[in-house]
Every structure is written in C-alpha cells, then in structure tokens.
Motif scaffolding. Structure first.
Motif, PDB file in Angstrom:
ATOM      1  N   MET A 180     -29.424  80.407 -64.954  1.00 62.33           N
ATOM      2  CA  MET A 180     -30.714  80.740 -65.389  1.00 62.33           C
ATOM      3  C   MET A 180     -30.436  80.426 -66.838  1.00 62.33           C
ATOM      4  O   MET A 180     -29.244  80.656 -67.732  1.00 62.33           O
ATOM      5  CB  MET A 180     -30.881  82.209 -65.370  1.00 62.33           C
ATOM      6  CG  MET A 180     -32.217  82.773 -65.772  1.00 62.33           C
ATOM      7  SD  MET A 180     -32.574  84.376 -65.163  1.00 62.33           S
ATOM      8  CE  MET A 180     -34.345  84.773 -65.843  1.00 62.33           C
ATOM      9  N   VAL A 181     -31.525  79.690 -67.256  1.00 60.38           N
ATOM     10  CA  VAL A 181     -31.323  79.318 -68.585  1.00 60.38           C
ATOM     11  C   VAL A 181     -32.428  79.999 -69.602  1.00 60.38           C
ATOM     12  O   VAL A 181     -33.852  79.855 -69.133  1.00 60.38           O
ATOM     13  CB  VAL A 181     -31.834  77.740 -68.754  1.00 60.38           C
ATOM     14  CG1 VAL A 181     -31.558  77.102 -70.305  1.00 60.38           C
ATOM     15  CG2 VAL A 181     -30.817  77.053 -67.863  1.00 60.38           C
ATOM     16  N   MET A 233     -27.071  74.146 -79.057  1.00 53.02           N
ATOM     17  CA  MET A 233     -27.129  75.450 -79.124  1.00 53.02           C
ATOM     18  C   MET A 233     -26.150  76.506 -78.580  1.00 53.02           C
ATOM     19  O   MET A 233     -25.356  77.285 -79.290  1.00 53.02           O
ATOM     20  CB  MET A 233     -28.598  76.109 -78.563  1.00 53.02           C
ATOM     21  CG  MET A 233     -29.729  75.273 -79.137  1.00 53.02           C
ATOM     22  SD  MET A 233     -29.923  76.192 -80.790  1.00 53.02           S
ATOM     23  CE  MET A 233     -31.285  75.128 -81.709  1.00 53.02           C
ATOM     24  N   GLY A 234     -25.895  76.310 -77.319  1.00 48.51           N
ATOM     25  CA  GLY A 234     -24.876  77.123 -76.600  1.00 48.51           C
ATOM     26  C   GLY A 234     -24.176  76.682 -75.237  1.00 48.51           C
ATOM     27  O   GLY A 234     -24.290  75.505 -74.955  1.00 48.51           O
ATOM     28  N   CYS A 235     -23.797  77.563 -74.718  1.00 50.14           N
ATOM     29  CA  CYS A 235     -23.092  76.926 -73.449  1.00 50.14           C
ATOM     30  C   CYS A 235     -22.947  78.104 -72.436  1.00 50.14           C
ATOM     31  O   CYS A 235     -22.725  79.408 -72.667  1.00 50.14           O
ATOM     32  CB  CYS A 235     -21.727  76.417 -73.594  1.00 50.14           C
ATOM     33  SG  CYS A 235     -20.420  77.488 -74.401  1.00 50.14           S
ATOM     34  N   ALA A 236     -22.737  77.727 -71.086  1.00 51.18           N
ATOM     35  CA  ALA A 236     -22.105  78.687 -70.042  1.00 51.18           C
ATOM     36  C   ALA A 236     -21.234  78.086 -69.256  1.00 51.18           C
ATOM     37  O   ALA A 236     -21.199  76.797 -69.064  1.00 51.18           O
ATOM     38  CB  ALA A 236     -23.539  79.100 -69.062  1.00 51.18           C
ATOM     39  N   VAL A 237     -20.154  78.948 -68.804  1.00 54.22           N
ATOM     40  CA  VAL A 237     -19.027  78.435 -68.048  1.00 54.22           C
ATOM     41  C   VAL A 237     -19.110  78.966 -66.797  1.00 54.22           C
ATOM     42  O   VAL A 237     -19.355  79.980 -66.510  1.00 54.22           O
ATOM     43  CB  VAL A 237     -17.771  78.741 -68.772  1.00 54.22           C
ATOM     44  CG1 VAL A 237     -16.482  78.035 -67.862  1.00 54.22           C
ATOM     45  CG2 VAL A 237     -17.602  77.811 -70.107  1.00 54.22           C
ATOM     46  N   GLY A 238     -18.836  78.078 -65.624  1.00 51.53           N
ATOM     47  CA  GLY A 238     -18.881  78.578 -64.267  1.00 51.53           C
ATOM     48  C   GLY A 238     -18.674  77.421 -63.477  1.00 51.53           C
ATOM     49  O   GLY A 238     -18.996  76.226 -63.502  1.00 51.53           O
ATOM     50  N   ASP A 239     -17.788  77.795 -62.061  1.00 48.17           N
ATOM     51  CA  ASP A 239     -17.625  77.098 -61.039  1.00 48.17           C
ATOM     52  C   ASP A 239     -18.497  76.778 -60.192  1.00 48.17           C
ATOM     53  O   ASP A 239     -18.479  77.348 -59.119  1.00 48.17           O
ATOM     54  CB  ASP A 239     -16.413  77.365 -60.454  1.00 48.17           C
ATOM     55  CG  ASP A 239     -15.616  76.580 -59.402  1.00 48.17           C
ATOM     56  OD1 ASP A 239     -16.320  75.534 -59.607  1.00 48.17           O
ATOM     57  OD2 ASP A 239     -15.010  76.807 -58.569  1.00 48.17           O
ATOM     58  N   ALA A 273     -27.569  80.937 -71.667  1.00 50.79           N
ATOM     59  CA  ALA A 273     -27.617  80.393 -70.012  1.00 50.79           C
ATOM     60  C   ALA A 273     -26.468  81.234 -69.252  1.00 50.79           C
ATOM     61  O   ALA A 273     -25.598  81.652 -69.788  1.00 50.79           O
ATOM     62  CB  ALA A 273     -27.506  79.137 -69.912  1.00 50.79           C
ATOM     63  N   ALA A 274     -26.509  81.594 -68.039  1.00 54.30           N
ATOM     64  CA  ALA A 274     -25.611  82.354 -67.316  1.00 54.30           C
ATOM     65  C   ALA A 274     -25.725  81.678 -65.799  1.00 54.30           C
ATOM     66  O   ALA A 274     -26.694  81.394 -65.359  1.00 54.30           O
ATOM     67  CB  ALA A 274     -26.119  83.734 -67.341  1.00 54.30           C
ATOM     68  N   PHE A 275     -24.481  81.626 -65.326  1.00 54.17           N
ATOM     69  CA  PHE A 275     -24.093  81.434 -64.041  1.00 54.17           C
ATOM     70  C   PHE A 275     -23.933  82.633 -63.373  1.00 54.17           C
ATOM     71  O   PHE A 275     -23.313  83.576 -63.575  1.00 54.17           O
ATOM     72  CB  PHE A 275     -22.875  80.434 -63.606  1.00 54.17           C
ATOM     73  CG  PHE A 275     -22.982  78.957 -64.047  1.00 54.17           C
ATOM     74  CD1 PHE A 275     -23.571  78.012 -63.413  1.00 54.17           C
ATOM     75  CD2 PHE A 275     -22.246  78.706 -65.409  1.00 54.17           C
ATOM     76  CE1 PHE A 275     -23.533  76.971 -63.533  1.00 54.17           C
ATOM     77  CE2 PHE A 275     -22.217  77.360 -65.721  1.00 54.17           C
ATOM     78  CZ  PHE A 275     -23.017  76.229 -64.733  1.00 54.17           C
ATOM     79  N   VAL A 276     -25.043  82.840 -62.275  1.00 49.87           N
ATOM     80  CA  VAL A 276     -24.832  83.955 -61.479  1.00 49.87           C
ATOM     81  C   VAL A 276     -25.392  83.786 -60.034  1.00 49.87           C
ATOM     82  O   VAL A 276     -26.395  83.094 -59.777  1.00 49.87           O
ATOM     83  CB  VAL A 276     -25.873  84.988 -62.278  1.00 49.87           C
ATOM     84  CG1 VAL A 276     -27.478  84.515 -62.481  1.00 49.87           C
ATOM     85  CG2 VAL A 276     -26.293  86.396 -61.662  1.00 49.87           C
ATOM     86  N   ASN A 316     -17.159  91.888 -64.344  1.00 47.11           N
ATOM     87  CA  ASN A 316     -16.685  90.597 -64.490  1.00 47.11           C
ATOM     88  C   ASN A 316     -18.104  89.655 -64.684  1.00 47.11           C
ATOM     89  O   ASN A 316     -18.555  89.060 -63.580  1.00 47.11           O
ATOM     90  CB  ASN A 316     -16.008  90.065 -63.221  1.00 47.11           C
ATOM     91  CG  ASN A 316     -15.351  88.630 -63.299  1.00 47.11           C
ATOM     92  OD1 ASN A 316     -15.166  88.241 -64.580  1.00 47.11           O
ATOM     93  ND2 ASN A 316     -15.374  88.049 -62.152  1.00 47.11           N
ATOM     94  N   GLN A 317     -18.414  89.343 -65.936  1.00 45.35           N
ATOM     95  CA  GLN A 317     -19.447  88.142 -66.212  1.00 45.35           C
ATOM     96  C   GLN A 317     -19.315  87.818 -67.491  1.00 45.35           C
ATOM     97  O   GLN A 317     -19.663  88.407 -68.576  1.00 45.35           O
ATOM     98  CB  GLN A 317     -20.747  88.800 -66.097  1.00 45.35           C
ATOM     99  CG  GLN A 317     -21.951  87.958 -66.353  1.00 45.35           C
ATOM    100  CD  GLN A 317     -21.819  86.800 -65.881  1.00 45.35           C
ATOM    101  OE1 GLN A 317     -21.094  85.848 -66.319  1.00 45.35           O
ATOM    102  NE2 GLN A 317     -22.816  86.450 -64.940  1.00 45.35           N
ATOM    103  N   PRO A 318     -18.557  86.732 -67.923  1.00 40.62           N
ATOM    104  CA  PRO A 318     -18.148  86.015 -69.108  1.00 40.62           C
ATOM    105  C   PRO A 318     -19.543  85.571 -69.791  1.00 40.62           C
ATOM    106  O   PRO A 318     -19.487  85.442 -71.002  1.00 40.62           O
ATOM    107  CB  PRO A 318     -17.170  85.061 -68.838  1.00 40.62           C
ATOM    108  CG  PRO A 318     -17.445  84.582 -67.439  1.00 40.62           C
ATOM    109  CD  PRO A 318     -18.034  85.704 -66.726  1.00 40.62           C
ATOM    110  N   ASN A 319     -20.579  85.013 -69.048  1.00 37.87           N
ATOM    111  CA  ASN A 319     -21.847  84.513 -69.764  1.00 37.87           C
ATOM    112  C   ASN A 319     -22.619  85.436 -70.285  1.00 37.87           C
ATOM    113  O   ASN A 319     -23.709  86.081 -69.636  1.00 37.87           O
ATOM    114  CB  ASN A 319     -22.334  83.755 -68.599  1.00 37.87           C
ATOM    115  CG  ASN A 319     -21.662  82.664 -68.089  1.00 37.87           C
ATOM    116  OD1 ASN A 319     -22.170  81.896 -67.081  1.00 37.87           O
ATOM    117  ND2 ASN A 319     -20.681  81.981 -68.702  1.00 37.87           N
ATOM    118  N   GLN A 320     -22.437  86.114 -71.408  1.00 38.80           N
ATOM    119  CA  GLN A 320     -23.351  86.959 -72.132  1.00 38.80           C
ATOM    120  C   GLN A 320     -23.002  86.915 -73.505  1.00 38.80           C
ATOM    121  O   GLN A 320     -22.145  86.253 -73.929  1.00 38.80           O
ATOM    122  CB  GLN A 320     -23.064  88.357 -71.796  1.00 38.80           C
ATOM    123  CG  GLN A 320     -21.650  89.099 -71.707  1.00 38.80           C
ATOM    124  CD  GLN A 320     -21.749  90.475 -70.991  1.00 38.80           C
ATOM    125  OE1 GLN A 320     -22.614  91.218 -70.650  1.00 38.80           O
ATOM    126  NE2 GLN A 320     -20.488  90.988 -71.110  1.00 38.80           N
ATOM    127  N   GLY A 321     -23.441  87.697 -74.452  1.00 37.28           N
ATOM    128  CA  GLY A 321     -23.475  87.662 -75.857  1.00 37.28           C
ATOM    129  C   GLY A 321     -24.566  86.879 -76.459  1.00 37.28           C
ATOM    130  O   GLY A 321     -25.787  87.150 -76.138  1.00 37.28           O
TER     131      GLY A 321
END
Length: 560
Positions: A187-188, A121-127, A173-176, A496-501
């Motif tokens: 969060m998924v 389905m999708g992806c989230a990127v984060g350290d 999903a989002a790394f936060v 600054n939050q790339p996990n959206q859309g």
C-alpha cells in the motif's frame, strides 16, 4: 502542514513552560551521537533554490534492513534531488553496509541501488517474493522504485515488470499481507497531485515568503493498493478494493487488526484532512470508517495535520492504539482503541504531553532503557515560519523529544531528548533498531538539508532484554503477528510491522526490555491467520527465531 493562517505561534518560553521541572532534574544522557567518521556520513539535500516548493518540506525517509544476511542492520537514507525545470540530476539515496563495531561502508553504487530520476521521499522494506531476502521499495515524487534483493549482494530494479510504478507524490508505504495468502501486498500513501506548474506564492503570518499548505493546492491524492500475485508481479486493486473511494493528503501509514476480526486493516494519517481507517471486509474489499470509529478527527470534530503514525499497544492489553504526530499548536494525538472504536485521549502525563510547541514527524515507541516499559522518541521540525527563530541558520529547526514510559500510559519528559546538549534540527524520518546487537535500541534520524543523526543507546546498554524474529511456517516474514510475553508476573505486547512512522522502515526484529529479569517466563504469538501458539520460556540476552507451527497450539477460546 496546514493553511497559511493556521500556524500557531511558539516561543522559547512555550517550550520552557512545557518542560518546567523536568529540565531541573539531573539525568544521565540516554544516547551519544555517532560521528560521521563511522562511515554513516550521509547529508540530505532538498535541492532548494529559494522558491519554497512544497515537496522540499516532506522529503527525508530512512530505513533499516539486513540486505546481505550477515546479522547486522544496514541503513538506507533517502535524499531529495532536484525539482527545478531544466535541472538534470538524480536523488543521491545511499545504502550503508554495517561492518560491525560501529563501522559502515557506502555500498550504494556497488549494489546497484540507483534511482535514475524522481525526488526521494521514503521507503518500505519487505520480502515481497518470499526468497528470504529483504527487498526495498522507494517512494518518490514522479516515479517510485522497487528494488529486488538478488541475494548476490546486489539489487535489481524491477519496478516496471513488477507493476508498481506509482507516478504521484508518494510518501509512506507498507508491505502487508491483507488477504492472508502468504505474499506481501503493498500500500502506497500519496500526498498531493503536485507539479511545478501548480506552485504558488504563500506567506507566513508575518508576511514572509513561506511554504504553502496542501490545502492551497486543493489536490488531495488517492492511496494506491497493490495485490501481490505471487509470481513477482502486482495488480493495482485500488478501485476494486474500495480504497480509491476516498482521497486525502496522505503522510503516514500503520497496519494491524484494529477490530480483532482476524483481518489486517490499514490506517492513513492525512494532513489537514480526516484520517482514513480502512477496515478489511475480507474478499479483497475495504471500507473506510475513520470518522465513524473515532480516529478520523479529533475530539472536537476537527481534522489535524497528521504526519507520522504508529500502531502501538500503549496500555499493554492486547489492542492496537494509534499515535499520530501533528503540527505545532495541535499537539500529538493518541487514539486509544476501545474494542475496535477509538477515543481521542489527552492526559497531563500521556505521550502527547509537552508536544504542543513542536511539529512532529518521525516517531517510535521502544523500550530504550530496557526497564520493561515503552518509551517514545519523536523527531521534530517545523513546516512553517514561526514568530521566533530558535536557530538563525535554519528557522524551521526544532528540538526533538524523548519521553520515558512509566507504565499505564504515563510518561515523563527526558531533558534534551536524551543527549548531553540541546540540538535543533529539521528532522523527518526516524528509525529505531539495534545497530550494534548489544540489546539496546539505537536511533537513526534523517534531517532536512542536514547531516544524518545516529544515536547510540547508552541507557539500555548492559540491561536485560530479549529479541524475537518472527517467521511463518514457510520461513517467510510474519508481518502483523502479535506477540505477548510474561516477565515476572507482568505482560508486554508488541506487533511485528516495521513499515510505520514517517516515510521509514524500522528494525524487523521485535524487542522487549526485561527489567530485572533474566528471561521471558512465557512467549505467545497470535499469527495473522488468527492461530495462537505458546513457545514457553525463552532466555534473555539474545534474539530467538520464532516460527509458526513450531509452538504449542492453544485453543481459540484461550484468553491470552
């Protein structure tokens, strides 16, 4: 998607009437299509066999990350796979390494980015482990996957030891870092509790076999929240945090401090059900106030088909608004932030104007022409059959849309979505990022059962700009930090939050167009812990590293 009797008809005439006047303007193309010979030759597949299985309509995320730390954004594309019983096969997700000069190499197998099962389905990127390297979380139907970046040019599947193996129909999903401990939580968003045995036959208004609405299944799914323990593992805190108290047909996610209380909140866009606004109460607890705060339903008190969502300061005044893409006939929606509550806004020249004939999915606000105003690109594609068929080969295909920002929340439509010729596709995930490091924001769009579309920005090339890479005091990612810059007496704001859309992860760098100016007169940052720092003037035409604790601390009462 909505119920079988909810699809509003659209036609070429509808689209032409929405664009009347704009199509007569002679506008130079904003983008040019990058050919597959660049190496970005991904082709998405749903594995469809004519049974109209629900997940076939939702798949198709995309992400940007510099996995090898060479300064060039790499591209990860999410595939579907196979849904039919007895068919063995894995989704063909692909990772393309950016070699520079618009040349890419497929390194998927080499780096170990392989999902043995699931439907992508999708992806989230984060350290998530704070080692300075971006990690990748892949959402799927059946089994999500967490890939840890080893720093040796490879990824390691750590899903099970990390404890993040969600087995549902996960979407965005989002790394936060919701608790401010310096480690990115996760969060998924889940869509429907779907199985092959739960499928049914649905039909369009004209009696043709078609995809079902999520409401047909009466099986909304809960969002899942994982707390990062800081040792490489996560704890499922869905229930104790309160997030498990409300279900929905979840699609998109956006995060930010929407009420300015110093804590990061979470918004979930739901399909044909009320959206959820999870307000952070502190102490690891959340309270859902979407309808109470005005962003759960539209102004008439009706839920819409929420697909993608971004948190954006549209009016550039320090408050994060919410822009949500919707189904044909509904029009995309803008919830304007009014001191922590929201107003469902509709104006004749706003970002939602002209969207009624389309079904929107991926989206991004960015200053594509570097004039100092945010523009908007929306990737469209139907989920239900309409009366007309613009593309005989694919009756779900639609044109995407580009709107140029005029300031003050006003926009104008750019013909043909900024391309030289019209194009009809079933678009899903979209990411915006500077793939060639020329200061102009490019686009990558994943298309259902179609070729990847890569758009090189021509409108912003040669323009004046500035980029910022935000880091906390320990060198980790500063997610949800808010930046304000002053340029020529005008201010601009970004988060600054790339996990959206929609099912996607954007360029992790913050970009500003400078218009006719050569530098930013002043740069301020409000860090997620509430501290505010001034970083003085910054030269344009380059990306600056901005780190917490390296600027001049400004008083809490400072009206910035």
């Amino acid at each position: 998607m909505v119920g079988c009797n909810r699809e509003a008809p659209s036609s070429h005439a509808d689209v032409r009437s929405e664009r009347r006047g704009e199509t007569e303007k002679k506008v130079a193309p904003w983008f040019e299509t990058v050919p597959a010979s660049s190496g970005l030759n991904f082709r998405h597949s749903t594995g469809k066999t004519g049974r109209f299985l629900l997940p076939e309509m939702e798949t198709g995320g995309v992400g940007l990350l510099d996995y090898d730390g060479d300064g060039w954004l790499d591209v990860v594309c999410l595939d579907g796979g196979s849904l039919e019983a007895g068919q063995v096969g894995r989704p063909r997700h692909r990772l393309f390494r950016n070699l520079g000069a618009w040349s890419f190499e497929d390194v998927t197998e080499k780096v170990g980015l392989v999902c043995p099962d699931g439907y992508g389905m999708g992806c989230a990127v984060g350290d998530y482990d704070r080692d300075g390297r971006p990690d990748l979380y892949v959402t799927q139907l059946g089994s999500n996957r967490l890939f840890r970046n080893t720093g040796r040019g490879t990824f390691e599947d750590v899903t099970d030891p990390a404890g993040v193996a969600v087995r549902s129909m996960s979407m965005s999903a989002a790394f936060v870092d919701y608790d401010g401990d310096g480690f990115l939580d996760l969060m998924v968003v889940n869509y429907v509790r779907w199985s092959l045995g739960a499928e049914m036959d649905c039909y369009s208004g004209e009696g043709r076999r078609d995809y079902c609405s999520p409401l047909n299944y009466t099986a909304p799914a809960p969002t899942v929240l994982f707390h990062n323990r800081g040792d490489g593992t996560f704890e499922d805190v869905t229930q104790i945090s309160g997030v498990g108290k409300a279900y929905g047909n979840g699609f998109g996610i956006a995060t930010g401090d929407f009420d300015h209380d110093g804590r990061i909140d979470i918004f979930v866009a739901n399909d044909a059900m009320p959206n959820q606004l999870w307000l952070n109460q502190g102490g690891g607890r959340f309270r859902e106030e979407g309808t109470l705060r005005g962003c759960g339903l539209n102004a008439l008190g009706v839920p819409r088909a929420g697909m993608g969502v971004v948190a954006v300061d549209l009016l550039q005044r320090g408050w994060l608004d919410l822009y949500v893409t919707h189904l044909v006939g509904e029009g995309n929606g803008l919830f304007l932030n009014q001191n922590g509550s929201f107003l469902d806004s509709l104006t004749i020249d706003g970002p939602m104007a002209g969207s009624i004939p389309f079904t929107g999915f991926g989206l991004e606000f960015a200053d594509f022409d570097n004039d100092g105003q945010l523009d908007l690109y929306v990737a469209n594609g139907r989920v239900r059959l309409g009366i007309d068929t613009p593309d005989v080969a694919d009756p779900y295909a639609e044109a995407s849309s580009l709107r140029r920002g005029l300031g003050g929340g006003r926009f104008e439509i750019i013909p043909r979505a900024g391309l030289a010729v019209d194009s009809l596709l079933v678009s899903r995930g979209l990411v915006a990022g500077d793939l060639d490091n020329d200061g102009a924001v490019d686009l990558v769009i994943n298309n259902r059962d179609g070729a990847l579309r890569v758009l090189r920005n021509k409108a912003g090339a040669g323009g004046r700009w500035i980029g910022l890479q935000l880091m906390d005091s320990a060198g980790g990612e500063a997610r949800n930090a808010v930046v304000k810059i002053e340029v020529g007496g005008r201010v601009q704001w970004r988060q600054n939050q790339p996990n959206q859309g929609y099912n996607s992860s954007q360029d992790p760098r913050v970009h500003f167009g400078l218009g006719g100016d050569r530098h930013a007169d002043q740069v301020w940052v409000r860090w997620p812990d509430g501290r505010k720092e001034s970083f003085g003037s910054r030269e344009g035409g380059k990306v600056h590293l901005i780190q917490a604790g390296k600027g001049r601390l400004v008083p809490e009462a400072f009206d910035w």
